[in-house]
Write a protein that holds these residues in place. Structure first.
Motif, PDB file in Angstrom:
ATOM      1  N   VAL A 283      29.457  52.992  50.650  1.00 18.25           N
ATOM      2  CA  VAL A 283      28.830  52.483  51.865  1.00 18.25           C
ATOM      3  C   VAL A 283      28.328  51.047  51.652  1.00 18.25           C
ATOM      4  CG1 VAL A 283      26.509  53.332  51.314  1.00 18.25           C
ATOM      5  CG2 VAL A 283      27.232  53.112  53.729  1.00 18.25           C
ATOM      6  N   THR A 284      28.258  50.268  52.737  1.00 17.28           N
ATOM      7  CA  THR A 284      27.684  48.921  52.723  1.00 17.28           C
ATOM      8  C   THR A 284      26.294  48.952  53.344  1.00 17.28           C
ATOM      9  OG1 THR A 284      29.823  47.785  52.831  1.00 17.28           O
ATOM     10  CG2 THR A 284      27.907  46.561  53.587  1.00 17.28           C
ATOM     11  N   LEU A 285      25.314  48.419  52.625  1.00 17.08           N
ATOM     12  CA  LEU A 285      23.943  48.293  53.120  1.00 17.08           C
ATOM     13  C   LEU A 285      23.651  46.807  53.267  1.00 17.08           C
ATOM     14  CD1 LEU A 285      22.287  50.776  50.573  1.00 17.08           C
ATOM     15  CD2 LEU A 285      23.338  51.327  52.783  1.00 17.08           C
TER      16      LEU A 285
ATOM     17  N   VAL B  47      28.992  50.817  45.932  1.00 14.78           N
ATOM     18  CA  VAL B  47      28.120  50.404  47.038  1.00 14.78           C
ATOM     19  C   VAL B  47      28.118  48.879  47.139  1.00 14.78           C
ATOM     20  CG1 VAL B  47      25.725  50.388  47.843  1.00 14.78           C
ATOM     21  CG2 VAL B  47      26.706  52.473  46.857  1.00 14.78           C
ATOM     22  N   LYS B  48      28.069  48.365  48.356  1.00 15.08           N
ATOM     23  CA  LYS B  48      27.911  46.928  48.594  1.00 15.08           C
ATOM     24  C   LYS B  48      26.570  46.703  49.294  1.00 15.08           C
ATOM     25  CE  LYS B  48      31.961  46.710  50.676  1.00 15.08           C
ATOM     26  NZ  LYS B  48      32.654  47.910  50.191  1.00 15.08           N
TER      27      LYS B  48
ATOM     28  N   SER C 148      29.539  48.446  41.794  1.00 15.95           N
ATOM     29  CA  SER C 148      28.913  48.003  43.041  1.00 15.95           C
ATOM     30  C   SER C 148      28.783  46.482  43.064  1.00 15.95           C
ATOM     31  CB  SER C 148      27.543  48.669  43.204  1.00 15.95           C
ATOM     32  OG  SER C 148      27.688  50.081  43.359  1.00 15.95           O
ATOM     33  N   PHE C 149      28.564  45.942  44.258  1.00 11.60           N
ATOM     34  CA  PHE C 149      28.494  44.503  44.494  1.00 11.60           C
ATOM     35  C   PHE C 149      27.191  44.222  45.240  1.00 11.60           C
ATOM     36  CE2 PHE C 149      32.810  45.939  44.284  1.00 11.60           C
ATOM     37  CZ  PHE C 149      33.501  44.972  43.572  1.00 11.60           C
ATOM     38  N   ILE C 150      26.344  43.359  44.669  1.00  8.94           N
ATOM     39  CA  ILE C 150      25.012  43.179  45.238  1.00  8.94           C
ATOM     40  C   ILE C 150      24.677  41.694  45.327  1.00  8.94           C
ATOM     41  CG2 ILE C 150      22.560  43.709  45.019  1.00  8.94           C
ATOM     42  CD1 ILE C 150      23.311  46.146  43.352  1.00  8.94           C
ATOM     43  N   ARG C 151      24.332  41.237  46.521  1.00 14.61           N
ATOM     44  CA  ARG C 151      23.767  39.896  46.704  1.00 14.61           C
ATOM     45  C   ARG C 151      22.610  40.007  47.697  1.00 14.61           C
ATOM     46  NH1 ARG C 151      28.933  36.961  49.712  1.00 14.61           N
ATOM     47  NH2 ARG C 151      28.729  37.969  51.741  1.00 14.61           N
TER      48      ARG C 151
ATOM     49  N   PHE D  78      32.708  38.299  46.188  1.00 13.78           N
ATOM     50  CA  PHE D  78      32.124  39.422  46.928  1.00 13.78           C
ATOM     51  C   PHE D  78      33.185  39.967  47.881  1.00 13.78           C
ATOM     52  CE2 PHE D  78      29.549  41.632  50.031  1.00 13.78           C
ATOM     53  CZ  PHE D  78      28.496  42.155  49.285  1.00 13.78           C
ATOM     54  N   PRO D  79      33.367  41.273  47.963  1.00 15.89           N
ATOM     55  CA  PRO D  79      34.469  41.839  48.756  1.00 15.89           C
ATOM     56  C   PRO D  79      34.247  41.698  50.260  1.00 15.89           C
ATOM     57  CG  PRO D  79      33.094  43.586  47.843  1.00 15.89           C
ATOM     58  CD  PRO D  79      32.603  42.309  47.246  1.00 15.89           C
ATOM     59  N   GLU D  80      34.793  40.628  50.798  1.00 16.57           N
ATOM     60  CA  GLU D  80      34.693  40.364  52.233  1.00 16.57           C
ATOM     61  C   GLU D  80      35.830  39.436  52.598  1.00 16.57           C
ATOM     62  OE1 GLU D  80      31.149  38.225  53.129  1.00 16.57           O
ATOM     63  OE2 GLU D  80      31.609  36.614  51.757  1.00 16.57           O
TER      64      GLU D  80
END
Length: 727
Positions: free
Chosen positions: A195-197, A218-219, A245-248, A421-423
């Motif tokens: 899920v993306t938060l 998780v992103k 996971s990927f976090i910014r 970042f995955p976008e």
């Protein structure tokens, strides 16, 4: 005083700070004690819903309440705008790709019954979270959809966003009452999968009393400027894995805490990527102990800090058995920051102790290296095994024992480890400096797509810089803003006009510049040239631009804060700009233009000239969204300055207000002066509200100044209100 130790950590040299090599410590169970494998989507669904099936938040909460334990509420299509939700134990949420579960911006929906949510006070506990997992066991949140906290949306019934409320709390030394996105309390066996938060008003995921939690794929995404938007904060928790996971964020990417409710231990943080944010943190609450933590295969790409442990005597405790392994860092201001005095003014007896800390196969392209133990009796104990930092890096250490393990030949190549970042529009970091990817700022900008970060390492860059793409982030990587300088020597007569004489042009909407010095040296190199000698340091002509911790130096027309080429014969769109914690030097009209600009805690320094004029604001019409607001600023001057005018009207409707600013004694009694005898003061809008200092009130002010009344105070209360009303 902290000792500066030259320490190049590579296969060639190593400076050992300790009596003898004590060997590698054993870390035992420095990880989640469970066997973890990739989760699966829920096998059982109690109900499938589209946004058409859920006309209001009540229906979604009812669906959760009536779902049997062990099954999932499956959201399959649409945008769901909801009030806060309480998860039923054992019931999961499953969000398909394209689904957005968005939080309401109504503070009353989150209020705990005190009316505090959406306000400031001394506690900051007036809001419920958007999603609460209370006494919960089994299940979690699954799928490729998005949960959006709407932190950047204006709070319903207010004139500011949740994030602006947080910034105002910082300025006023209070606490914001803003909801967290997800809170886990007394929770067992919970899973967050794919899920993306994003855009939480406060922390994204906060944990208290949690056992056995998995975060996989998780992103988490929030702007760098969004205060207190931590990614995941395990507190009073055990057996937690955060992986792939990927976090910014605008604060700690991850912060492991052990506050008054209990300690935290056996945490695995593996195979993750961090971007903007404050890094991989432990603390600041450590009073109940943090131990057995594994951080492995982590990239920290542009985080302010890389590896960080922070605490102080009001919340200190024992942090031990910590292993950082296979970590790649780039473009970090601090690569390593272990600090036992996080709050330098704190008074207490809870002494922070960090021991058995190991860095194994850790690589950085730069950044400061800090290790400050509390005292000799509570020294930091750190082992370095095969770590690689640039030869020129120095350790800033005190009360610290550094040990070494076996060294490896050559620094590993981390380039393949850094991924965007995955976008659709990745925000990539481009490094500038000696030995970096680019040697000039402009060459990095030419290669970078929209939304990229340009990390500029210390040095003097003699070039003209054009930032033309939107949402670009330029950040100096020095200890101070004076260590990263962009300078030039050019003026209006040779550049094609005043607006073309700048050293740096910030033209893209959403651009951010911070921690830099920008200087136009034309006046000092050619003091005898006075005709067409305007020489800009910075030209800012975009909307939603943010400038922080800058030092701008020029003489005539230092800063152009203006709109996108506004003309009288067409509509003027706003150029909303925010300048914070900066210094601007000049002598003649050195802040000018028609932007709608808020200056927060900025020093306006008058350079050596008998008569100095600070501003020449250029609002063209009564309805143009344009004006300057200086809030909690200070006006200072060189010794040979005799008089200071706060501004003169470049255009008929020039608009400038000084609020709560400290005035130098040489500020003219009238405050403002006329533009070349053209009688523009009658239409200009000038004001001074709650000034301090010896120059605050010396006789009668200019007779056409704005009356200080309740309406004026309200209109200039916050940047958002100022931008909305534009006086």
């Amino acid at each position: 005083m902290a000792k500066k130790a030259s320490l190049s950590i590579s296969h060639t040299t190593f400076f050992i700070l300790a009596a003898l090599l004590l060997g590698m410590p054993g870390h035992g169970n420095a990880q989640d004690r469970r066997y973890i494998r990739e989760p699966e989507l829920p096998a059982h669904v109690c109900v499938k819903l589209t946004s058409d099936d859920v006309p209001d938040a009540h229906n979604l909460q009812e669906a959760i309440n009536h779902c049997p334990s062990g099954q999932a509420v499956h959201l399959t299509k649409g945008l769901f705008v909801s009030n806060p939700l309480e998860m039923k134990s054992g019931v999961s949420l499953w969000l398909d790709k394209g689904v957005i579960l968005a939080a309401t911006s109504d503070p009353q929906a989150y209020d705990r019954g005190t009316g505090a949510c959406g306000t400031l006070d001394n506690k900051g506990k007036g809001c419920k979270p958007f999603l609460t997992f209370q006494d919960y066991s089994g299940g979690g949140i699954y799928g490729d959809g998005v949960i959006d906290g709407n932190g950047g949306q204006v709070i319903e019934g207010k004139d500011e966003t949740w994030w602006q409320l947080a910034r105002r709390a910082q300025r006023e030394h209070k606490h914001q009452n803003a909801p967290r996105l997800i809170q886990l309390n007394n929770t067992r066996d919970v899973t967050f999968y794919r899920v993306t938060l994003r855009n939480s008003p406060n922390f994204h995921v906060a944990m208290n009393g949690v056992k056995r939690a998995t975060f996989w794929g998780v992103k988490i995404d929030a702007p760098a400027s969004a205060r207190n938007t931590d990614g995941i904060d395990p507190g009073n928790s055990e057996d937690v894995t955060i992986t792939q996971s990927f976090i910014r964020t605008g604060d700690d990417n991850i912060a492991i805490k052990a506050g008054p409710n209990g300690g935290t231990h056996n945490i695995s943080i593996t195979d993750n990527h961090f971007y903007q944010g404050h890094g991989m943190s432990i603390g600041s609450e450590t009073q109940n102990g943090v131990h057995d933590i594994l951080v492995r295969n982590l990239t920290l790409d542009g985080t302010t800090s890389g590896i960080r442990i922070k605490s102080d005597v009001t919340r200190g405790g024992l942090v031990e058995h910590i292993l950082y392994e296979d970590v790649c860092m780039r473009a970090n201001r601090w690569a390593v920051n272990f600090d036992t005095s996080y709050d330098k003014e704190a008074v207490g007896s809870a002494i922070p102790v960090y021991r058995d800390i190991t860095l194994r196969h850790v690589t950085s392209d730069g950044g400061q290296l800090v290790a400050h133990g509390f005292d000799k009796e509570h020294a930091l104990d750190i082992t370095l095994d095969g770590v690689h930092f640039p030869e020129k890096n120095q350790w800033d250490i005190s009360n610290t024992q550094l040990h070494t393990g076996p060294l490896q030949e050559g620094a590993p190549d981390c380039s393949a480890q850094f991924v965007p970042f995955p976008e659709n529009s990745p925000k990539t970091v481009y490094t500038v400096g000696s030995g970096k990817s680019f040697t000039s700022i402009q060459s990095a900008l030419s290669a970078a797509p929209d939304g990229s970060t340009i990390a500029i390492y210390p040095g003097t860059y003699r070039e003209v810089v054009h930032v033309t793409r939107p949402d670009m982030h330029l950040i100096g990587m020095g200890r101070t803003r004076e260590e990263t300088v962009i300078e030039g020597d050019r003026a209006a007569f040779e550049s094609g006009g005043t607006g073309k004489s700048a050293i740096v042009f910030a033209e893209g909407d959403g651009d951010t510049l911070e921690h830099l010095t920008i200087t136009n040296r034309f006046h000092w190199k050619h003091p005898d040239i006075t005709k067409d000698a305007q020489a800009l340091a910075l030209s800012a002509t975009g909307d939603r631009q943010h400038f922080s911790d800058l030092h701008l130096t020029g003489y005539q027309d230092t800063l152009l804060a203006a709109s996108h080429g506004c003309r009288e014969d067409r509509d003027c769109h706003p150029a909303r700009q925010l300048y914070q914690d900066s210094r601007i030097d000049g002598a003649v009209d050195f802040i000018f233009g028609d932007a709608l600009a808020w200056f927060e805690r900025v020093e306006l320094h008058a350079l050596g000239r008998p008569f100095v004029i600070l501003t020449a604001q250029g609002r063209r019409s009564a309805d143009q969204p344009s004006g300057y607001l200086f809030h909690q600023c200070s006006i200072t001057a060189d010794n040979d300055v005799k008089e200071i005018s706060l501004g003169r009207p470049w255009r008929d409707y020039a608009t400038v207000v000084y609020k709560e600013c400290r005035m130098d004694p040489r500020v003219l009694p009238s405050g403002f002066t006329e533009w070349n005898h053209l009688n523009r003061l009658t239409t200009a809008r000038y004001g001074i509200v709650d000034a301090s200092g010896t120059g605050a009130a010396k006789g009668p002010r200019e007779p056409h100044m704005l009356a200080v009344n309740k309406e004026l105070r309200q209109m200039i209360s916050t940047p958002s209100v100022f931008w909305k009303n534009s006086l």
